[in-house]
Each structure stands twice: as structure tokens, then as C-alpha cells.
Design a protein around this motif. Structure first.
Motif, PDB file in Angstrom:
ATOM      1  N   ALA A 231       0.854  -1.197   0.000  1.00 37.33           N
ATOM      2  CA  ALA A 231       0.000   0.000   0.000  1.00 37.33           C
ATOM      3  C   ALA A 231       0.884   1.238   0.000  1.00 37.33           C
ATOM      4  O   ALA A 231       2.071   1.170   0.326  1.00 37.33           O
ATOM      5  CB  ALA A 231      -0.920  -0.002   1.226  1.00 37.33           C
ATOM      6  N   ASP A 232       0.299   2.372  -0.387  1.00 41.51           N
ATOM      7  CA  ASP A 232       1.044   3.638  -0.308  1.00 41.51           C
ATOM      8  C   ASP A 232       1.388   3.922   1.150  1.00 41.51           C
ATOM      9  O   ASP A 232       0.601   3.620   2.055  1.00 41.51           O
ATOM     10  CB  ASP A 232       0.205   4.796  -0.845  1.00 41.51           C
ATOM     11  CG  ASP A 232       0.028   4.735  -2.357  1.00 41.51           C
ATOM     12  OD1 ASP A 232       0.607   3.811  -2.971  1.00 41.51           O
ATOM     13  OD2 ASP A 232      -0.677   5.588  -2.906  1.00 41.51           O
ATOM     14  N   ARG A 233       2.541   4.508   1.373  1.00 38.64           N
ATOM     15  CA  ARG A 233       2.951   4.857   2.733  1.00 38.64           C
ATOM     16  C   ARG A 233       3.458   6.299   2.771  1.00 38.64           C
ATOM     17  O   ARG A 233       4.263   6.694   1.922  1.00 38.64           O
ATOM     18  CB  ARG A 233       4.058   3.919   3.231  1.00 38.64           C
ATOM     19  CG  ARG A 233       4.517   4.245   4.647  1.00 38.64           C
ATOM     20  CD  ARG A 233       5.778   3.495   5.024  1.00 38.64           C
ATOM     21  NE  ARG A 233       6.256   3.914   6.329  1.00 38.64           N
ATOM     22  CZ  ARG A 233       6.132   3.207   7.438  1.00 38.64           C
ATOM     23  NH1 ARG A 233       5.531   2.029   7.411  1.00 38.64           N
ATOM     24  NH2 ARG A 233       6.584   3.653   8.587  1.00 38.64           N
ATOM     25  N   VAL A 234       2.988   7.054   3.751  1.00 30.70           N
ATOM     26  CA  VAL A 234       3.472   8.427   3.972  1.00 30.70           C
ATOM     27  C   VAL A 234       4.745   8.363   4.794  1.00 30.70           C
ATOM     28  O   VAL A 234       4.779   7.710   5.838  1.00 30.70           O
ATOM     29  CB  VAL A 234       2.403   9.272   4.704  1.00 30.70           C
ATOM     30  CG1 VAL A 234       2.967  10.632   5.080  1.00 30.70           C
ATOM     31  CG2 VAL A 234       1.160   9.423   3.833  1.00 30.70           C
ATOM     32  N   GLY A 235       5.804   9.022   4.326  1.00 32.22           N
ATOM     33  CA  GLY A 235       7.066   9.038   5.058  1.00 32.22           C
ATOM     34  C   GLY A 235       7.030   9.971   6.251  1.00 32.22           C
ATOM     35  O   GLY A 235       6.095  10.774   6.424  1.00 32.22           O
ATOM     36  N   ARG A 236       8.053   9.867   7.102  1.00 34.97           N
ATOM     37  CA  ARG A 236       8.077  10.672   8.336  1.00 34.97           C
ATOM     38  C   ARG A 236       8.156  12.176   8.039  1.00 34.97           C
ATOM     39  O   ARG A 236       7.582  12.979   8.773  1.00 34.97           O
ATOM     40  CB  ARG A 236       9.277  10.258   9.203  1.00 34.97           C
ATOM     41  CG  ARG A 236       9.324   8.776   9.559  1.00 34.97           C
ATOM     42  CD  ARG A 236       8.212   8.344  10.474  1.00 34.97           C
ATOM     43  NE  ARG A 236       8.351   6.952  10.863  1.00 34.97           N
ATOM     44  CZ  ARG A 236       9.055   6.515  11.896  1.00 34.97           C
ATOM     45  NH1 ARG A 236       9.680   7.384  12.667  1.00 34.97           N
ATOM     46  NH2 ARG A 236       9.123   5.227  12.162  1.00 34.97           N
ATOM     47  N   PHE A 237       8.880  12.556   6.983  1.00 32.23           N
ATOM     48  CA  PHE A 237       8.971  13.978   6.654  1.00 32.23           C
ATOM     49  C   PHE A 237       7.596  14.535   6.284  1.00 32.23           C
ATOM     50  O   PHE A 237       7.221  15.626   6.730  1.00 32.23           O
ATOM     51  CB  PHE A 237       9.967  14.199   5.508  1.00 32.23           C
ATOM     52  CG  PHE A 237      11.371  14.416   5.972  1.00 32.23           C
ATOM     53  CD1 PHE A 237      11.856  15.700   6.195  1.00 32.23           C
ATOM     54  CD2 PHE A 237      12.223  13.351   6.186  1.00 32.23           C
ATOM     55  CE1 PHE A 237      13.158  15.906   6.628  1.00 32.23           C
ATOM     56  CE2 PHE A 237      13.518  13.537   6.623  1.00 32.23           C
ATOM     57  CZ  PHE A 237      14.001  14.822   6.845  1.00 32.23           C
ATOM     58  N   GLU A 238       6.870  13.802   5.459  1.00 32.99           N
ATOM     59  CA  GLU A 238       5.539  14.263   5.055  1.00 32.99           C
ATOM     60  C   GLU A 238       4.586  14.255   6.249  1.00 32.99           C
ATOM     61  O   GLU A 238       3.736  15.142   6.385  1.00 32.99           O
ATOM     62  CB  GLU A 238       5.008  13.378   3.936  1.00 32.99           C
ATOM     63  CG  GLU A 238       3.828  13.971   3.189  1.00 32.99           C
ATOM     64  CD  GLU A 238       3.394  13.134   2.004  1.00 32.99           C
ATOM     65  OE1 GLU A 238       2.303  13.423   1.470  1.00 32.99           O
ATOM     66  OE2 GLU A 238       4.118  12.191   1.623  1.00 32.99           O
TER      67      GLU A 238
END
Length: 451
Positions: A231-238
């Protein structure tokens, strides 16, 4: 003295700063005078009474000591002791600015500043509410979780003062200090006191990220970018967008990881794995490491351009052994915390317990002290804690001995005993057998070496 009735002198060799301050203050104060050359300042002060001087820390003048602000501050205070002085400083001059408070400056402001904040600082200085490096209000700082940074020592007061000044800016901060000194709490305190306090605070243990996980964790990934990307994953920076990202153990990342991080910090954009789209980010960066700065300066281990990028402001956290004044303050705090947790009220320390704590070197710093007090509270039978209730970890003891660099016979014997006890997981009988001692003889040595 109110702001409206004040006469203010602004001394700075940057004409843009002089223009900006004059435009800000001309409708707020009775009179504002600007001066580019600090050598003309004393003549101006002798001709006209000024209630406050805004003074830059550095000038291109004949006083080329690197401490020009302190030099001119002393001159003002020797001739006009009642005139309030607020220092204007760049990020890198914060240590000098803290020293200026001890030389009777009223406060200091960091460039670039928030105009409303500058007016507040000037108003407080005029009303006599002088900020001080010795101010007792700097004795504690709370973070969002309610945990506290405590300290009455001069070293910690300087840290608290820097937090107050750094926090409202968006400057990148590098926190330096040994393990267990509270770098995590300081990062949280900076965020909690910043203009981003209502936005996310995202912590990343950067040193624990493998090469394969580094980009995915920090920058995110698209579905199908690699085998397990379901699945899509949002990174820590975002995830930290609009708030603060705290990269702990930054000194442990590889050169390849450093290059990727530098690109993101320069462009303020991240690209997810498996995507060609750049995602803009708005973050405040705080980093921490237990590595000395001189080790980070080794280009074979760490990129210099990344150091400059993350180290706009450097904040050094002192080890507990260098602030003995705080040991009992922290001990009483943790005794109260754990007394409440384990339903043991009104705990206090006897003289023998205080002496034992004050004599210890605390190689594990505040974290070690916290665990010692928690263990003591759990095991104590009395509300007054004694020396026998305080058990120092053999692991910490070994580190303390090794850190001393002393290879005396007694130190070698201590380390050998500790290693044997660790090997047999605290079984004294087995440890004594390996050492060729009787249990009684080993107990005598444990007592002798306070193990």
C-alpha cells in the motif's frame, strides 16, 4: 517606563536592520535613533538620554575581538548603568548572548525576529523585567508529555535560556550530548515552545534505519515500489509537515543516507519510492547525536555540507557529573514521581543516601539516575531512603571504571568481578567459582568496591 514614552538607540552595522527597526518603532516609541558605527555610540549617549539601546553582537570595527557586543555592552554599563540594553544576535552567537546577560544585558533577540516578539522584549526591558542567566524561572521546562527538564545549575540554566530563545524561530537545531542526558526531552521542549506547537512532532531514530528502510521510512513509498510495498505509505517527513521532525542519532547514518537527506533539506521536497512526483514539505528540523562535534567534522564519516545544514544552532547538553548541583533536585523529583506510581508517599533521602548519590559519577547520566531511584522506591521498606536502597548497575560501574582510563590493579579486579557476575546473570556462587574465590571472599570484594 512605557513603550510610548521611550527613547531608543539602535546600533547595528547592517543598514537593512536599522531601516527595519526604525520603521517598526517609529509609531511605537517617542523617539528612535539609529547608528551604524558603534564607536559613535558613547558620544550619542553622552549628548542624549536613551532609555534603551538595541545593540548588535558583531561589527566590522576596530574592536576586532569576536566579542564586540560584550565590549560595547560593558562600555555602556560603565557610563550609563541605568540604560537597558537588548542584544541583537545571529544564531551562531547565542553562547555570547547568554554571557551578555551575566554582564547586565536586559535580554537578547535572535535575527531574524518576529516583530511582535521584539516589541514585547523591549517593553519588558523598559519595565525592568530583566531576563537573567541566573533567573530561577529557568529551573524547569515542560514538554508536551508533561515530563520535565530540571536543573538549578548554571549549565542547565544556560540550556533553558537557549531553548526559550531558539524555540520561536525556525532555525535548525543540533543537540549534542552523551547518552541519557535528555536530548529527546530538549527536542520536545523546543517544539512545544515553538510556533509549530499545535502541529506534529515526529521522532525518528535515524541511526537504527537500515539502508533498505531509510528512504521508505523517511520519504514514503508507493504501492508496488518494492516486494512488500502492499500500500502507499506516507514518510516521516511528510507526516511532520507543518511541524517538527526530530532525527535522533544523526551521527550514525551512512554517507549514502546523508546525501539523500541533504537533497531533501536543500530542496524542501521529498520523492516517494516508486514515484516521480516531488512533494513539498514545510518542517522544522532538530537533530541529536552523542558524537562529539570534532568527530562529525571528519569528512570520511560525515559530510561537511550536511553539518552546516543541520547545525544552524548548536545546543550542548552537559553530562550529569558536570552538574552535581542538580543530582538531588532530580532525585527528589523522581522519588515523588515513582512514589506516586507505586503508592509510597512522602519519600525522602537520608544523609547516607544523599552522600552516595553525590559521590557517584553517573556514566549513564539522568537516565541512569532515574532507573536507580525507581528501583530504590520499589525495593525500599521505609519512607526514608538509605544508602543501601540505592543499587548502582554493575554495567554502569564497569563503564565508569573504563571511562576513567585508569588501569590500576584494583580497577582491573573490579572489571573482572563485574564481567563474571554479568556472565552468570547475577549468580554469585557460579561467579565465585569461576573467579577461584569462596562466596564469602567474593562478597567481601563486592563490599570493598561498592558493587
Amino acid at each position: 517606563m512605557t513603550l510610548k514614552n521611550a527613547k531608543i538607540l539602535v546600533v547595528d552595522d547592517d543598514t537593512d536592520v536599522l531601516t527595519a527597526v526604525r520603521l517598526l518603532l517609529k509609531t511605537e516609541v517617542k523617539e528612535v535613533v539609529t547608528e551604524k558605527n558603534p564607536e559613535n555610540m558613547l558620544q550619542l549617549l553622552s549628548r542624549t538620554h536613551f532609555d534603551l539601546v538595541l545593540l548588535d553582537m558583531n561589527f566590522n570595527s576596530s574592536i576586532n575581538t569576536g566579542n564586540e557586543g560584550l565590549f560595547w555592552l560593558k562600555k555602556i554599563k560603565s557610563t550609563k548603568p541605568t540604560t537597558a540594553v537588548v542584544m541583537i544576535t545571529a544564531y551562531g552567537d547565542i553562547d555570547l548572548a547568554v554571557r551578555s546577560l551575566k554582564e547586565e544585558a536586559a535580554d537578547f533577540m535572535i535575527k531574524p525576529w518576529n516583530n511582535q516578539k521584539l516589541l514585547e522584549v523591549i517593553s519588558e526591558a523598559l519595565s525592568g523585567k530583566k531576563m537573567s542567566a541566573e533567573n530561577k524561572n529557568t529551573g524547569q521546562v515542560k514538554n508536551q508529555g508533561g515530563q520535565q527538564l530540571l536543573g538549578d545549575s548554571d549549565a542547565m540554566k544556560d540550556v533553558f535560556l537557549k531553548i526559550e530563545k531558539i524555540a520561536p524561530t525556525d532555525a535548525n537545531v543540533l543537540i549534542l550530548g552523551e547518552n541519557g542526558t535528555g536530548k529527546d526531552l530538549i527536542a520536545q521542549a523546543i517544539h512545544h515552545k515553538s510556533l509549530r506547537k499545535d502541529k506534529p512532532f515526529v521522532k525518528v531514530d535515524a541511526g537504527a534505519l537500515t539502508e533498505s528502510l531509510f528512504e521508505s521510512e523517511l520519504f514514503g513509498h508507493k504501492k508496488g515500489a518494492f516486494t512488500d510495498a502492499r500500500a502507499d505509505r506516507v514518510g516521516r517527513f511528510e507526516a511532520a509537515n507543518g511541524g517538527t521532525i526530530f532525527l535522533d542519532e544523526i551521527g550514525n547514518i551512512s554517507l549514502q543516507q546523508q546525501a539523500k537527506l541533504l537533497s531533501v533539506l536543500q530542496n524542501r521536497q521529498v520523492m516517494k519510492l516508486g514515484s516521480n512526483e516531488q512533494v513539498p514539505i514545510d518542517i522544522r528540523l532538530i537533530c541529536a547525536t552523542n558524537m562529539p562535534l570534532q568527530e562529525l567534522a571528519d569528512e570520511s564519516k560525515f559530510r561537511k555540507d550536511l553539518i552546516y545544514r543541520i547545525n544552524t544552532v548548536e545546543l550542548m547538553v552537559p553530562p550529569l557529573r558536570n552538574r552535581k548541583q542538580d543530582i538531588m533536585l532530580l532525585s527528589n523529583y523522581y522519588a515523588a514521581v515513582y512514589g506516586k506510581k507505586y503508592l509510597k508517599s512522602k519519600l525522602s533521602f537520608g544523609k547516607s543516601a544523599e552522600d552516595k548519590l553525590m559521590a557517584h559519577g553517573f556514566p549513564g547520566n539522568v537516565r541512569e539516575l532515574q532507573y536507580i531511584i525507581e528501583r530504590a522506591v520499589i525495593m525500599a521498606d521505609d519512607s526514608r531512603l538509605a544508602a543501601d536502597d540505592l543499587i548502582f548497575s554493575p554495567i554502569e560501574k564497569k563503564e565508569e571504571i573504563a571511562a576513567s582510563g585508569m588501569m590500576k590493579l584494583s580497577n582491573v579486579e573490579k572489571i573482572t568481578i563485574i564481567n563474571a557476575i554479568e556472565k552468570h546473570q547475577g549468580n554469585i556462587t557460579q561467579a565465585a567459582k569461576e573467579l577461584g574465590l569462596t562466596r564469602t571472599a567474593l562478597y567481601r570484594r563486592l563490599s570493598k568496591y561498592d558493587l
